[in-house]
Scaffold this motif. Structure first.
Motif, PDB file in Angstrom:
ATOM      1  N   ASP A  94      -9.939 -33.958  75.038  1.00  0.00           N
ATOM      2  CA  ASP A  94      -9.931 -33.555  76.442  1.00  0.00           C
ATOM      3  C   ASP A  94     -11.375 -33.190  76.790  1.00  0.00           C
ATOM      4  N   GLU A  95     -12.090 -34.109  77.422  1.00  0.00           N
ATOM      5  CA  GLU A  95     -13.534 -33.931  77.615  1.00  0.00           C
ATOM      6  C   GLU A  95     -13.866 -32.728  78.501  1.00  0.00           C
ATOM      7  N   GLU A  96     -13.096 -32.515  79.543  1.00  0.00           N
ATOM      8  CA  GLU A  96     -13.363 -31.380  80.427  1.00  0.00           C
ATOM      9  C   GLU A  96     -13.228 -30.065  79.655  1.00  0.00           C
ATOM     10  N   TYR A  97     -12.167 -29.972  78.860  1.00  0.00           N
ATOM     11  CA  TYR A  97     -11.953 -28.777  78.035  1.00  0.00           C
ATOM     12  C   TYR A  97     -13.087 -28.619  77.023  1.00  0.00           C
ATOM     13  N   ALA A  98     -13.435 -29.711  76.338  1.00  0.00           N
ATOM     14  CA  ALA A  98     -14.464 -29.639  75.306  1.00  0.00           C
ATOM     15  C   ALA A  98     -15.820 -29.246  75.889  1.00  0.00           C
ATOM     16  N   LYS A  99     -16.132 -29.746  77.058  1.00  0.00           N
ATOM     17  CA  LYS A  99     -17.406 -29.386  77.687  1.00  0.00           C
ATOM     18  C   LYS A  99     -17.441 -27.904  78.055  1.00  0.00           C
ATOM     19  N   GLU A 100     -16.309 -27.361  78.503  1.00  0.00           N
ATOM     20  CA  GLU A 100     -16.271 -25.937  78.824  1.00  0.00           C
ATOM     21  C   GLU A 100     -16.394 -25.104  77.549  1.00  0.00           C
ATOM     22  N   TYR A 101     -15.744 -25.545  76.482  1.00  0.00           N
ATOM     23  CA  TYR A 101     -15.816 -24.861  75.192  1.00  0.00           C
ATOM     24  C   TYR A 101     -17.260 -24.893  74.668  1.00  0.00           C
ATOM     25  N   PHE A 102     -17.885 -26.061  74.753  1.00  0.00           N
ATOM     26  CA  PHE A 102     -19.277 -26.219  74.328  1.00  0.00           C
ATOM     27  C   PHE A 102     -20.187 -25.260  75.100  1.00  0.00           C
ATOM     28  N   LYS A 103     -19.989 -25.207  76.408  1.00  0.00           N
ATOM     29  CA  LYS A 103     -20.824 -24.328  77.238  1.00  0.00           C
ATOM     30  C   LYS A 103     -20.602 -22.853  76.865  1.00  0.00           C
ATOM     31  N   ALA A 104     -19.346 -22.492  76.593  1.00  0.00           N
ATOM     32  CA  ALA A 104     -19.056 -21.111  76.215  1.00  0.00           C
ATOM     33  C   ALA A 104     -19.786 -20.728  74.932  1.00  0.00           C
ATOM     34  N   LEU A 105     -19.836 -21.654  73.968  1.00  0.00           N
ATOM     35  CA  LEU A 105     -20.549 -21.391  72.722  1.00  0.00           C
ATOM     36  C   LEU A 105     -22.056 -21.308  72.947  1.00  0.00           C
ATOM     37  N   GLU A 106     -22.601 -22.296  73.618  1.00  0.00           N
ATOM     38  CA  GLU A 106     -24.054 -22.370  73.783  1.00  0.00           C
ATOM     39  C   GLU A 106     -24.598 -21.273  74.693  1.00  0.00           C
ATOM     40  N   ASP A 107     -23.816 -20.844  75.670  1.00  0.00           N
ATOM     41  CA  ASP A 107     -24.281 -19.816  76.603  1.00  0.00           C
ATOM     42  C   ASP A 107     -24.103 -18.401  76.072  1.00  0.00           C
ATOM     43  N   SER A 108     -23.445 -18.258  74.934  1.00  0.00           N
ATOM     44  CA  SER A 108     -23.178 -16.925  74.382  1.00  0.00           C
ATOM     45  C   SER A 108     -24.384 -16.460  73.571  1.00  0.00           C
ATOM     46  N   GLU A 109     -25.140 -15.514  74.111  1.00  0.00           N
ATOM     47  CA  GLU A 109     -26.392 -15.104  73.473  1.00  0.00           C
ATOM     48  C   GLU A 109     -26.178 -14.288  72.216  1.00  0.00           C
ATOM     49  N   TYR A 110     -24.955 -13.791  71.992  1.00  0.00           N
ATOM     50  CA  TYR A 110     -24.693 -12.997  70.795  1.00  0.00           C
ATOM     51  C   TYR A 110     -23.875 -13.761  69.759  1.00  0.00           C
ATOM     52  N   LEU A 111     -23.867 -15.089  69.866  1.00  0.00           N
ATOM     53  CA  LEU A 111     -23.217 -15.938  68.878  1.00  0.00           C
ATOM     54  C   LEU A 111     -24.232 -16.896  68.264  1.00  0.00           C
ATOM     55  N   ASP A 112     -24.241 -16.972  66.942  1.00  0.00           N
ATOM     56  CA  ASP A 112     -24.971 -17.995  66.211  1.00  0.00           C
ATOM     57  C   ASP A 112     -23.964 -18.810  65.422  1.00  0.00           C
ATOM     58  N   TYR A 113     -24.430 -19.853  64.729  1.00  0.00           N
ATOM     59  CA  TYR A 113     -23.511 -20.753  64.029  1.00  0.00           C
ATOM     60  C   TYR A 113     -23.824 -20.827  62.542  1.00  0.00           C
ATOM     61  N   SER A 114     -22.781 -21.167  61.773  1.00  0.00           N
ATOM     62  CA  SER A 114     -22.990 -21.558  60.382  1.00  0.00           C
ATOM     63  C   SER A 114     -22.292 -22.894  60.144  1.00  0.00           C
ATOM     64  N   LEU A 115     -22.704 -23.555  59.091  1.00  0.00           N
ATOM     65  CA  LEU A 115     -22.110 -24.802  58.640  1.00  0.00           C
ATOM     66  C   LEU A 115     -20.825 -24.474  57.890  1.00  0.00           C
ATOM     67  N   HIS A 116     -19.707 -24.997  58.377  1.00  0.00           N
ATOM     68  CA  HIS A 116     -18.416 -24.736  57.733  1.00  0.00           C
ATOM     69  C   HIS A 116     -17.805 -26.053  57.268  1.00  0.00           C
ATOM     70  N   GLY A 117     -17.171 -26.798  58.180  1.00  0.00           N
ATOM     71  CA  GLY A 117     -16.536 -28.019  57.712  1.00  0.00           C
ATOM     72  C   GLY A 117     -16.219 -28.993  58.826  1.00  0.00           C
ATOM     73  N   LEU A 118     -15.539 -30.065  58.448  1.00  0.00           N
ATOM     74  CA  LEU A 118     -15.125 -31.111  59.382  1.00  0.00           C
ATOM     75  C   LEU A 118     -13.652 -30.903  59.728  1.00  0.00           C
ATOM     76  N   PHE A 119     -12.757 -31.355  58.849  1.00  0.00           N
ATOM     77  CA  PHE A 119     -11.332 -31.099  59.019  1.00  0.00           C
ATOM     78  C   PHE A 119     -10.898 -29.963  58.087  1.00  0.00           C
ATOM     79  N   HIS A 120     -11.902 -29.286  57.515  1.00  0.00           N
ATOM     80  CA  HIS A 120     -11.707 -28.075  56.706  1.00  0.00           C
ATOM     81  C   HIS A 120     -11.033 -28.365  55.379  1.00  0.00           C
ATOM     82  N   SER A 121     -10.614 -29.597  55.127  1.00  0.00           N
ATOM     83  CA  SER A 121      -9.750 -29.912  53.994  1.00  0.00           C
ATOM     84  C   SER A 121     -10.290 -31.088  53.201  1.00  0.00           C
ATOM     85  N   TYR A 122      -9.747 -31.242  52.004  1.00  0.00           N
ATOM     86  CA  TYR A 122     -10.033 -32.420  51.187  1.00  0.00           C
ATOM     87  C   TYR A 122      -8.735 -33.207  51.025  1.00  0.00           C
ATOM     88  N   TYR A 123      -8.807 -34.498  51.355  1.00  0.00           N
ATOM     89  CA  TYR A 123      -7.652 -35.390  51.234  1.00  0.00           C
ATOM     90  C   TYR A 123      -7.874 -36.380  50.093  1.00  0.00           C
TER      91      TYR A 123
END
Length: 391
Positions: A94-123
């Motif tokens: 859902d591109e509209e939703y994803a863009k809003e989510y992206f903006k919420a992350l990037e605009d949050s000055e008290y949030l940084d990121y770490s490298l976690h995973g893709l689908f979080h799992s091993y298949y």
């Protein structure tokens, strides 16, 4: 000497940020995700940002990015998704939703990121879910029982990390990632050959801190290929939502004999409400919960998790001596670790409200934090190995 300490500086990591869907669907061979029985809303991360704002600390969000794969770069990649040949995150996005989510992350000055995973799992190669630990697959016997675990080859691990950053860059995320948090923890120690090979790969991507539960790491801190392997602790069950932190005890309050850790890890689900419209009702409560962790002499709030990891290296390896009213802090033990993430600054706490004076040329001191029983200062070393302070 009872009046001075290099405190443990406490930061906050929040795992499993980035899932669009929340539901645990391991029963149909899909990931556990965040364990939240609803889809995520951008206000989920905005609420995290408000907790960080109240504490004046940057919260690390451990990102899971497979559902963001708008260019389907995971199609055809084995072991990451259950059916790679028909992978179509782009078609489900859902591109509209994803863009809003992206903006919420990037605009949050008290949030940084770490490298976690893709689908979080091993298949497995046949698409069957092996484990939620993406980088540490289970070894199983002929009856399908787990008998151990293994590391991926360095090349395979590198491929998975590269795919993460490809999705990250496709979206235009800008915040620099210096932390690695392996999904569901990790095995071995900083001396394990497999982890050393992983660390070599992580160094290529600018990682300086490997923050996890570290099941086998005896101490809170190790170093692998210059990367600090830093042990933390979970604050509550990973999939608990609507948690009222007024009813959560800290380790200090539990009297379990555990040390203070340099960071505490929650999961996004812990900090939010089933009705996302109520997310912000608990933000101040969560801020107060973490203030309780840093209220005692010998602890301090971290402005970010990088500072918390670096401070741990100083707290565990510096040596303090006293002559008259002069304290001498020898930092060579921390320097000898060879950690690339060791900052040229550290914290020191004194009981009461003193006005310390630095005697070391080139070093600088400033007030960092004040509590009723003690005061914490930040010292910028200026490259000095010995810091002298007069009270």
């Amino acid at each position: 000497m009872e009046n001075i300490k290099l405190p443990i500086s406490v930061g906050i990591i929040v795992d499993d940020v980035g899932w669009h869907k929340g539901a645990d669907e391991r029963y149909i061979n899909l990931p556990a995700r965040s364990g939240l029985p609803r889809n995520h809303h951008p206000d989920d991360v905005r609420a995290l940002n408000e907790i960080g704002r109240a504490l004046n600390t940057k919260i690390i969000c451990s990102l899971v990015l497979a559902e963001w794969d708008k260019n389907n770069i995971l199609r055809g990649v084995k072991n990451v998704t259950p059916d790679p040949d028909i992978w179509d995150a782009a078609g489900e996005l859902d591109e509209e939703y994803a863009k809003e989510y992206f903006k919420a992350l990037e605009d949050s000055e008290y949030l940084d990121y770490s490298l976690h995973g893709l689908f979080h799992s091993y298949y497995e190669d046949d698409g069957k879910l092996n484990t939620a630990r993406q980088y540490y697959p289970n070894e199983k016997n002929e009856r399908g029982e787990v008998v151990g675990y293994r590391w991926l080859s360095p090349e395979r691990f590198d491929e998975m990390i590269s795919l993460f950053f490809s999705i990250y860059n496709d979206w235009g995320f800008k915040k620099k990632i210096t932390q690695f948090v392996s999904p569901c923890g990790c095995w071995g120690t900083d001396k394990s050959e497999g982890n050393i090979e992983y660390a070599k790969v992580l160094r290529k991507y600018g990682i300086k801190y490997w923050s996890n539960g570290w099941v086998d790491l005896e101490k809170r801190l190790g170093v692998a290929e210059g990367i600090m392997t830093v042990k933390g602790a979970n604050i509550t069950t990973w999939n608990a939502y609507d948690v009222d932190p007024d009813y959560l005890q800290t380790i200090l309050e539990q009297e379990r004999g555990e040390p203070i850790y340099p960071y505490y890890c929650g999961h996004l689900t812990n900090f939010i409400r089933f009705n996302y419209q109520k997310n912000f009702e608990y933000t101040e409560k969560w801020a107060e919960y973490f203030r309780r962790y840093t209220s005692s002499f010998g602890t301090a709030p971290a402005r970010n998790v990088d500072e918390a990891c670096s401070q741990l290296a100083y707290a565990e390896n510096a040596r303090i001596t006293k002559s008259g009213d002069v304290y001498k802090i020898d930092l060579t033990g921390a320097d000898k670790l060879g950690a690339v993430g060791l900052l040229d600054e550290f914290l020191v706490s004194f009981k009461g409200s003193p006005s310390p004076k630095l005697l070391t040329n080139g070093a600088e001191i400033e007030l960092y934090d004040e509590k009723p029983t003690h005061t914490t200062f930040k010292i910028r070393r200026g490259g000095a190995s010995i810091i002298e302070i007069k009270l």
